[in-house]
Design a protein around this motif. Structure first.
Motif, PDB file in Angstrom:
ATOM      1  N   VAL A   4       0.860  -1.179   0.000  1.00 41.08           N
ATOM      2  CA  VAL A   4       0.000   0.000   0.000  1.00 41.08           C
ATOM      3  C   VAL A   4       0.897   1.229   0.000  1.00 41.08           C
ATOM      4  CG1 VAL A   4      -1.818   1.259   1.210  1.00 41.08           C
ATOM      5  CG2 VAL A   4      -1.760  -1.252   1.310  1.00 41.08           C
ATOM      6  N   LEU A   5       0.718   2.090  -0.984  1.00 42.66           N
ATOM      7  CA  LEU A   5       1.485   3.325  -1.084  1.00 42.66           C
ATOM      8  C   LEU A   5       0.577   4.501  -0.760  1.00 42.66           C
ATOM      9  CD1 LEU A   5       3.988   4.997  -1.837  1.00 42.66           C
ATOM     10  CD2 LEU A   5       3.220   4.888  -4.230  1.00 42.66           C
ATOM     11  N   ILE A   6       0.960   5.284   0.236  1.00 39.15           N
ATOM     12  CA  ILE A   6       0.179   6.442   0.650  1.00 39.15           C
ATOM     13  C   ILE A   6       0.952   7.707   0.317  1.00 39.15           C
ATOM     14  CG2 ILE A   6      -0.813   7.681   2.621  1.00 39.15           C
ATOM     15  CD1 ILE A   6      -1.407   4.965   3.865  1.00 39.15           C
ATOM     16  N   LEU A  21      -7.842  11.738   7.807  1.00 42.74           N
ATOM     17  CA  LEU A  21      -8.425  10.642   7.040  1.00 42.74           C
ATOM     18  C   LEU A  21      -7.378   9.564   6.746  1.00 42.74           C
ATOM     19  CD1 LEU A  21     -10.680  12.589   4.506  1.00 42.74           C
ATOM     20  CD2 LEU A  21     -11.349  11.495   6.655  1.00 42.74           C
ATOM     21  N   THR A  22      -6.160  10.002   6.456  1.00 43.83           N
ATOM     22  CA  THR A  22      -5.087   9.041   6.205  1.00 43.83           C
ATOM     23  C   THR A  22      -4.806   8.201   7.445  1.00 43.83           C
ATOM     24  OG1 THR A  22      -4.073  10.552   4.618  1.00 43.83           O
ATOM     25  CG2 THR A  22      -2.715   8.764   5.433  1.00 43.83           C
ATOM     26  N   GLU A  23      -4.766   8.850   8.592  1.00 43.55           N
ATOM     27  CA  GLU A  23      -4.534   8.121   9.843  1.00 43.55           C
ATOM     28  C   GLU A  23      -5.607   7.065  10.067  1.00 43.55           C
ATOM     29  OE1 GLU A  23      -4.344  11.016  12.917  1.00 43.55           O
ATOM     30  OE2 GLU A  23      -2.435  11.870  12.248  1.00 43.55           O
ATOM     31  N   GLN A 194     -17.740   6.887   5.302  1.00 40.78           N
ATOM     32  CA  GLN A 194     -17.405   6.261   4.020  1.00 40.78           C
ATOM     33  C   GLN A 194     -16.083   5.497   4.115  1.00 40.78           C
ATOM     34  OE1 GLN A 194     -17.970  10.109   1.696  1.00 40.78           O
ATOM     35  NE2 GLN A 194     -18.653   8.609   0.193  1.00 40.78           N
ATOM     36  N   LEU A 195     -15.132   6.103   4.812  1.00 43.90           N
ATOM     37  CA  LEU A 195     -13.816   5.489   4.931  1.00 43.90           C
ATOM     38  C   LEU A 195     -13.854   4.206   5.753  1.00 43.90           C
ATOM     39  CD1 LEU A 195     -10.885   5.902   4.145  1.00 43.90           C
ATOM     40  CD2 LEU A 195     -10.600   7.370   6.139  1.00 43.90           C
ATOM     41  N   SER A 196     -14.774   4.143   6.709  1.00 44.57           N
ATOM     42  CA  SER A 196     -14.837   2.966   7.577  1.00 44.57           C
ATOM     43  C   SER A 196     -15.192   1.700   6.807  1.00 44.57           C
ATOM     44  CB  SER A 196     -15.861   3.204   8.689  1.00 44.57           C
ATOM     45  OG  SER A 196     -17.171   3.289   8.160  1.00 44.57           O
ATOM     46  N   ALA A 197     -15.777   1.853   5.618  1.00 44.24           N
ATOM     47  CA  ALA A 197     -16.162   0.693   4.828  1.00 44.24           C
ATOM     48  C   ALA A 197     -15.074   0.254   3.842  1.00 44.24           C
ATOM     49  CB  ALA A 197     -17.445   0.981   4.054  1.00 44.24           C
ATOM     50  N   VAL A 198     -13.981   0.991   3.806  1.00 47.11           N
ATOM     51  CA  VAL A 198     -12.955   0.741   2.780  1.00 47.11           C
ATOM     52  C   VAL A 198     -12.200  -0.546   3.002  1.00 47.11           C
ATOM     53  CG1 VAL A 198     -10.685   1.550   2.014  1.00 47.11           C
ATOM     54  CG2 VAL A 198     -12.638   3.118   2.005  1.00 47.11           C
TER      55      VAL A 198
END
Length: 199
Positions: A4-6, A21-23, A194-198
């Motif tokens: 995974v590249l952030i 959000l990244t955290e 939304q992010l929690s479902a990723v």
């Protein structure tokens, strides 16, 4: 195991909504995929030079004809491109600056969009070479722009990703971060949901 590249691009370290959000992404991804390798490249801490004659020379000249500066620019581009090629999942954290992306993120894109490496030209037009990768774009916006003509982030990044063959792209927008009232809390909560479902 996946790579995974952030890519972080917010100029702010503290109080950055895109970094929040990244955290969250990293925390929940590690919980679900503990064996995955996560690499974070922070373009604010380590800015990448903008596209210049040295980089063009590094790309286009034979090795024997490159200057030291051109060779150095090529090595930097190779390092960034190799990171992207090795990634199975790409995460771009992009605050909206003046209706678009930070210049640091544009500089990164200019280093990794490379003919013959991440895309190629064919008789029927350009073809992306990074098929099979998944991308997430985490944005933070002062106002509310999704779906409007003033949103130059999402259309541009979708086009760029498609150009190199990444078509599976999910955008998560935290909007209204600079608006009064409950806009900030509502916008951030919606993005977090939304992010929690990723993962």
């Amino acid at each position: 195991m996946s790579n995974v590249l952030i890519i972080e691009s917010s100029a702010r370290q503290q109080d950055s909504f895109s970094r929040q959000l990244t955290e969250q992404f990293i925390s929940q991804w590690r919980e679900v995929h503990p064996a995955d390798l996560i690499t974070v490249r922070d373009l604010a801490v380590n800015p990448i030079p903008h596209l210049d004659a040295n980089l063009l020379g590094g790309w286009m000249k034979p090795e024997a004809q490159r200057s030291a500066a051109e060779q150095s620019s090529l090595q930097r581009s190779n390092e960034l491109t190799d990171e992207l090629l090795a990634a199975d999942v790409l995460v771009m954290a992009a605050p909206m600056y003046n209706f678009a992306i930070p210049s640091t993120l544009k500089a990164w894109l200019d280093h990794v969009l490379r003919a013959g490496v991440t895309f190629k030209y064919t008789e029927t037009g350009p073809q992306g070479l990074l098929a099979g990768k998944k991308a997430y774009v985490l944005t933070a916006r002062g106002g509310i722009y999704a779906g409007s003509a003033a949103d130059h982030q999402e259309p541009y990044l979708r086009q760029v990703m498609a150009f190199i063959g990444i078509h599976d792209v999910t955008f998560i927008h935290a909007e209204g971060m600079n608006l009064g009232g409950d806009f900030q809390e509502k916008g951030l909560n919606q993005a977090r949901a939304q992010l929690s479902a990723v993962a």
